[in-house]
Design an enzyme around this catalytic site. Structure first.
Site, short mmCIF file in Angstrom:
data_model
loop_
_atom_site.label_atom_id
_atom_site.label_comp_id
_atom_site.label_asym_id
_atom_site.label_seq_id
_atom_site.Cartn_x
_atom_site.Cartn_y
_atom_site.Cartn_z
N TRP A 9 63.46 -25.19 -8.77
CA TRP A 9 62.39 -24.68 -9.63
C TRP A 9 61.94 -23.29 -9.18
O TRP A 9 61.57 -22.44 -10.01
CB TRP A 9 61.22 -25.65 -9.65
CG TRP A 9 60.12 -25.24 -10.57
CD1 TRP A 9 58.84 -24.91 -10.25
CD2 TRP A 9 60.20 -25.10 -12.01
NE1 TRP A 9 58.12 -24.58 -11.38
CE2 TRP A 9 58.93 -24.69 -12.47
CE3 TRP A 9 61.22 -25.27 -12.94
CZ2 TRP A 9 58.65 -24.46 -13.82
CZ3 TRP A 9 60.95 -25.05 -14.28
CH2 TRP A 9 59.68 -24.64 -14.70
N TYR A 29 51.84 -21.57 -8.74
CA TYR A 29 52.21 -22.51 -9.80
C TYR A 29 51.64 -23.89 -9.50
O TYR A 29 51.05 -24.54 -10.39
CB TYR A 29 53.74 -22.57 -9.91
CG TYR A 29 54.23 -23.63 -10.87
CD1 TYR A 29 54.06 -23.48 -12.24
CD2 TYR A 29 54.87 -24.79 -10.40
CE1 TYR A 29 54.49 -24.45 -13.13
CE2 TYR A 29 55.31 -25.76 -11.28
CZ TYR A 29 55.12 -25.59 -12.64
OH TYR A 29 55.55 -26.56 -13.51
N GLU A 35 62.65 -25.78 -18.16
CA GLU A 35 63.12 -27.02 -17.53
C GLU A 35 64.61 -27.24 -17.82
O GLU A 35 65.35 -27.70 -16.95
CB GLU A 35 62.31 -28.22 -18.01
CG GLU A 35 60.86 -28.25 -17.54
CD GLU A 35 60.70 -28.47 -16.04
OE1 GLU A 35 61.70 -28.78 -15.37
OE2 GLU A 35 59.57 -28.34 -15.56
#
Length: 200
Positions: A53, A23, A45
């Protein structure tokens, strides 16, 4: 590129997580102008609020399945029964928080209204950075990176006024980093220069 030999942002280098590395190396900070992709990042988000995350990344495919490949018009039409099914189902591994799942539906409706008003969500959101271009920061250490900014506060205020939820200034700042409105790769990271030179 040999992933062992390059210098990265410390949060990626220290993660020992292949998904986080991928990512970081291929998505974080890359400008996004596709509305479907923008809706995906809003959903993710918002789901990430209060969580790491990496937790959300591990659930990414399940989120894609749960929210019908982020077809915003379909998500906006989710019925209460569909939300309940997502909250109870073992078919997908999403964050089963009622407020967050409901926010995806609410935000989908608000997202469509913005598309109608501005032609696309992309046209709308990129107005929150000067010149509709990536704001490149030059932080040497991840500890210098803020969690909010004037831009993210302005975006948060406007999104809330348009009916969005789970879009506080901190979430908006993370969103702006993710979709390339802000380049917060540290200056020692190989991606910092690559993104500055990227023609998007």
């Amino acid at each position: 590129m040999n992933p062992v030999l390059v210098s990265r942002c410390s949060w990626a280098d220290n993660s020992n997580d292949p998904e986080m590395l991928l990512y970081h190396d291929t998505e974080w900070g890359v400008p996004v102008h596709n509305d479907t992709k923008l809706f995906e990042f809003i959903v993710l988000e918002c789901a990430q609020a209060g969580l790491s995350w990496s937790t959300i990344l591990r659930k990414r495919l399940d989120y894609r399945k749960a929210f019908v490949n982020y077809d915003v018009k379909k998500v906006a039409k989710f019925r209460i029964s569909q939300v309940e099914k997502l909250l109870q189902s073992t078919d997908t591994n999403i964050v089963r928080n009622r407020l967050k799942v409901n926010s995806a539906v609410t935000n989908a409706k608000a997202f469509i209204k913005i598309q109608d008003d501005f032609g696309s969500f992309d046209n709308y959101i990129w107005e929150f950075v000067e010149g509709r271009r990536t704001k490149h920061n030059f932080f040497k250490d991840c500890r210098q990176i803020p969690i909010t900014s004037t831009e993210s506060s302005n975006l948060s205020k406007d999104l809330k006024a348009r009916g969005f939820s789970f879009v506080g200034p901190t979430i908006c700042y993370a969103l702006m980093q993710a979709i390339g409105m802000i380049n917060d790769h540290t200056t020692n990271c190989f991606r910092h220069k690559e993104l500055i030179e990227m023609k998007i």
